[in-house]
Design a protein around this motif. Structure first.
Motif, PDB file in Angstrom:
ATOM      1  N   GLN A  62      54.299  17.409   5.601  1.00  0.00           N
ATOM      2  CA  GLN A  62      55.621  17.852   5.163  1.00  0.00           C
ATOM      3  C   GLN A  62      56.136  16.991   4.029  1.00  0.00           C
ATOM      4  O   GLN A  62      56.724  17.468   3.063  1.00  0.00           O
ATOM      5  CB  GLN A  62      56.597  17.807   6.338  1.00  0.00           C
ATOM      6  CG  GLN A  62      56.238  18.746   7.457  1.00  0.00           C
ATOM      7  CD  GLN A  62      57.138  18.563   8.654  1.00  0.00           C
ATOM      8  OE1 GLN A  62      58.299  18.229   8.510  1.00  0.00           O
ATOM      9  NE2 GLN A  62      56.587  18.759   9.840  1.00  0.00           N
ATOM     10  N   ALA A  63      55.880  15.697   4.185  1.00  0.00           N
ATOM     11  CA  ALA A  63      56.343  14.783   3.139  1.00  0.00           C
ATOM     12  C   ALA A  63      55.667  15.098   1.819  1.00  0.00           C
ATOM     13  O   ALA A  63      56.296  15.105   0.760  1.00  0.00           O
ATOM     14  CB  ALA A  63      56.064  13.341   3.555  1.00  0.00           C
ATOM     15  N   LEU A  66      54.324  17.973   0.859  1.00  0.00           N
ATOM     16  CA  LEU A  66      54.804  19.254   0.347  1.00  0.00           C
ATOM     17  C   LEU A  66      56.182  19.092  -0.286  1.00  0.00           C
ATOM     18  O   LEU A  66      56.458  19.600  -1.373  1.00  0.00           O
ATOM     19  CB  LEU A  66      54.851  20.275   1.482  1.00  0.00           C
ATOM     20  CG  LEU A  66      55.234  21.697   1.092  1.00  0.00           C
ATOM     21  CD1 LEU A  66      54.294  22.239   0.037  1.00  0.00           C
ATOM     22  CD2 LEU A  66      55.235  22.592   2.309  1.00  0.00           C
ATOM     23  N   GLN A  67      56.998  18.365   0.401  1.00  0.00           N
ATOM     24  CA  GLN A  67      58.343  18.096  -0.110  1.00  0.00           C
ATOM     25  C   GLN A  67      58.277  17.422  -1.479  1.00  0.00           C
ATOM     26  O   GLN A  67      58.958  17.820  -2.417  1.00  0.00           O
ATOM     27  CB  GLN A  67      59.073  17.187   0.882  1.00  0.00           C
ATOM     28  CG  GLN A  67      60.305  16.509   0.331  1.00  0.00           C
ATOM     29  CD  GLN A  67      61.540  17.296   0.641  1.00  0.00           C
ATOM     30  OE1 GLN A  67      61.494  18.309   1.322  1.00  0.00           O
ATOM     31  NE2 GLN A  67      62.662  16.838   0.137  1.00  0.00           N
ATOM     32  N   TYR A  68      57.424  16.426  -1.561  1.00  0.00           N
ATOM     33  CA  TYR A  68      57.354  15.658  -2.804  1.00  0.00           C
ATOM     34  C   TYR A  68      56.772  16.495  -3.938  1.00  0.00           C
ATOM     35  O   TYR A  68      57.241  16.422  -5.072  1.00  0.00           O
ATOM     36  CB  TYR A  68      56.512  14.412  -2.582  1.00  0.00           C
ATOM     37  CG  TYR A  68      56.327  13.598  -3.830  1.00  0.00           C
ATOM     38  CD1 TYR A  68      57.416  13.011  -4.467  1.00  0.00           C
ATOM     39  CD2 TYR A  68      55.070  13.433  -4.392  1.00  0.00           C
ATOM     40  CE1 TYR A  68      57.257  12.265  -5.617  1.00  0.00           C
ATOM     41  CE2 TYR A  68      54.899  12.689  -5.536  1.00  0.00           C
ATOM     42  CZ  TYR A  68      55.995  12.115  -6.146  1.00  0.00           C
ATOM     43  OH  TYR A  68      55.826  11.387  -7.289  1.00  0.00           O
ATOM     44  N   LYS A 110      56.909  19.695  -4.371  1.00  0.00           N
ATOM     45  CA  LYS A 110      57.902  20.641  -4.847  1.00  0.00           C
ATOM     46  C   LYS A 110      58.940  19.955  -5.718  1.00  0.00           C
ATOM     47  O   LYS A 110      59.310  20.442  -6.785  1.00  0.00           O
ATOM     48  CB  LYS A 110      58.592  21.320  -3.652  1.00  0.00           C
ATOM     49  CG  LYS A 110      57.688  22.255  -2.905  1.00  0.00           C
ATOM     50  CD  LYS A 110      58.445  23.046  -1.855  1.00  0.00           C
ATOM     51  CE  LYS A 110      57.496  24.054  -1.201  1.00  0.00           C
ATOM     52  NZ  LYS A 110      58.180  24.945  -0.267  1.00  0.00           N
ATOM     53  N   TYR A 137      50.327  26.852   2.210  1.00  0.00           N
ATOM     54  CA  TYR A 137      51.513  26.436   1.482  1.00  0.00           C
ATOM     55  C   TYR A 137      51.244  26.202  -0.003  1.00  0.00           C
ATOM     56  O   TYR A 137      52.124  26.360  -0.823  1.00  0.00           O
ATOM     57  CB  TYR A 137      52.098  25.162   2.101  1.00  0.00           C
ATOM     58  CG  TYR A 137      52.746  25.406   3.429  1.00  0.00           C
ATOM     59  CD1 TYR A 137      54.094  25.743   3.513  1.00  0.00           C
ATOM     60  CD2 TYR A 137      52.017  25.323   4.610  1.00  0.00           C
ATOM     61  CE1 TYR A 137      54.700  25.980   4.732  1.00  0.00           C
ATOM     62  CE2 TYR A 137      52.610  25.559   5.841  1.00  0.00           C
ATOM     63  CZ  TYR A 137      53.956  25.888   5.888  1.00  0.00           C
ATOM     64  OH  TYR A 137      54.543  26.128   7.091  1.00  0.00           O
TER      65      TYR A 137
END
Lengths: 223, 223
Positions: free
Chosen positions: A15-16, A18-20, A22, A61
């Motif tokens: 998640q981290a 993917l967050q970064y 984006k 993703y």
DNA sequence: ATTATAAGCGAACAGTAGTTCGATTGTCAA
DNA sequence: TTGACAATCGAACTACTGTTCGCTTATAAT
């Protein structure tokens, strides 16, 4: 009691990442490298990032181009920002009774000054008939113990009775002031319980407290 | 000479490059390398492409990051964030990112689910562009002394910087979690101060915390 | 013709970036 | 405990990528 949120099968690290990714793309216009990702999320090994990137591909993703620097693309959308204006519902106007000041009762009679109303969406009322609702602005910090501070706008439902645990506006006839508290009727007396654990409750007899309404919502603006 | 002027004073080669870069980004999600550009437009020398890319920078069509692979971004793409549409009496839907829980990041997912959005009146935002605003539900009582309690809905404005004392949502990259705290930058490090007397502040370096947004409003529903 | 300037060429260089692999750790079930 | 498997780590390898530099070509004004 897990709320079952999005990202179901993704680890915290994924998640981290993917967050970064984006955020990076949104900021720079091109994707980050494996090492840029790693250094940001605190992973020294490029293989770990690579491993998790492939997991993100499996999960659908992102997509990757083999052997291509920064070869990451988001499957969902390239520009992350979306427009958020959407269909309008019918707003409701809530009579705004002005400020609630300690020592003064809330006027019971309605007045219909148009600019003395605030507009809210119906779902703010939780299904309550809008005609029963009025709004107050809290003045002063006398109700800070109920986690309501100066300037807050409270929406109340007009009612003269309350059930135990309701947050109500109460006119204390003997003290000559209005306060916001949690209401409990027990052993023939009324306990007005602050929301703050360290504050002491107020005990009054039922005939010296007059319920004005029950709080259903609180709105606070910060600047 | 030229029937039209697609790009003002760009040479044919520069137009070709710009065209190709746009096309490439649109297709792949990331920009091309110098050599990829060169091979496409029939130029063997990387320095020529590099030269013309710099010309495109001067002309204001693109931006480059030095020494960064694929470090090209189209200028037209960046200002996608600033949209200011003032809908008169229309409500705006604010993306609702779920709960903010220690240990779980804020999902950056798209919010296509209609009930994953909350509707507010524009004046709730105090003139802030609705597209910059998102909503979270607070879990836990770590901010209870800031009068934010469990279950509150906070509206945040997307921003990556903060001033001392601002109440912000911060993404801690190394911990992989998002938290709601007061922000203080002091002595080159960041202090994240909970508004709860028994909780200790968190100290992190500026590069391991990413500010997600600043709290602008708080909404509490009582039931 | 001369000169200045813009544009292009090709090669070399140094740092970057994705990939691979052996080894280690942690978890969970048998 | 043991075994299987996911996740992680560190390092090395190869290929990639942006930059630089000397040199050449083209264009246009002098």
């Amino acid at each position: 009691m897990s709320p079952k949120k999005p990202y179901n099968k993704l680890s915290k690290r994924q998640q981290a990442i993917l967050q970064y990714v984006k955020q990076f793309i949104d900021k720079n216009g091109y994707p980050p490298t494996i090492r840029e990702i790693g250094s940001q999320i605190g992973v020294a090994s490029t293989s770990v990032v690579n491993y998790n990137l492939n997991k993100l591909v499996e999960a659908g993703y992102i997509e990757r181009s083999d052997r291509v620097s920064r070869g990451i693309r988001l499957v969902a959308d390239i520009p992350a920002r979306k427009k958020s204006v959407k269909a309008a519902q019918q707003n409701v106007a809530i009579p705004y009774y002005g400020r609630i000041v300690a020592g003064e009762p809330i006027p019971v009679e309605a007045f219909d000054d148009p600019d003395k109303a605030i507009e809210v969406t119906p779902d703010m009322l939780g299904g309550i008939d809008p005609s029963e609702v009025f709004a107050l602005e809290v003045q002063g910090n006398s109700m800070i113990d109920a986690m309501i501070s100066d300037g807050d706008i409270v929406l109340l439902r007009r009612q003269e009775t309350a059930r135990n645990g309701d947050m109500v506006a109460v006119w204390l006839t003997t003290r000559g002031e209005t306060t916001l508290k949690r209401f409990y009727l027990e052993n023939g007396r009324v306990r007005l319980q602050p929301a703050h654990p360290t504050m002491e409750p107020i005990f009054v007899s039922p005939d010296e407290c007059q319920i004005q309404g029950k709080i259903i919502s609180i709105i606070r603006h910060l600047h």
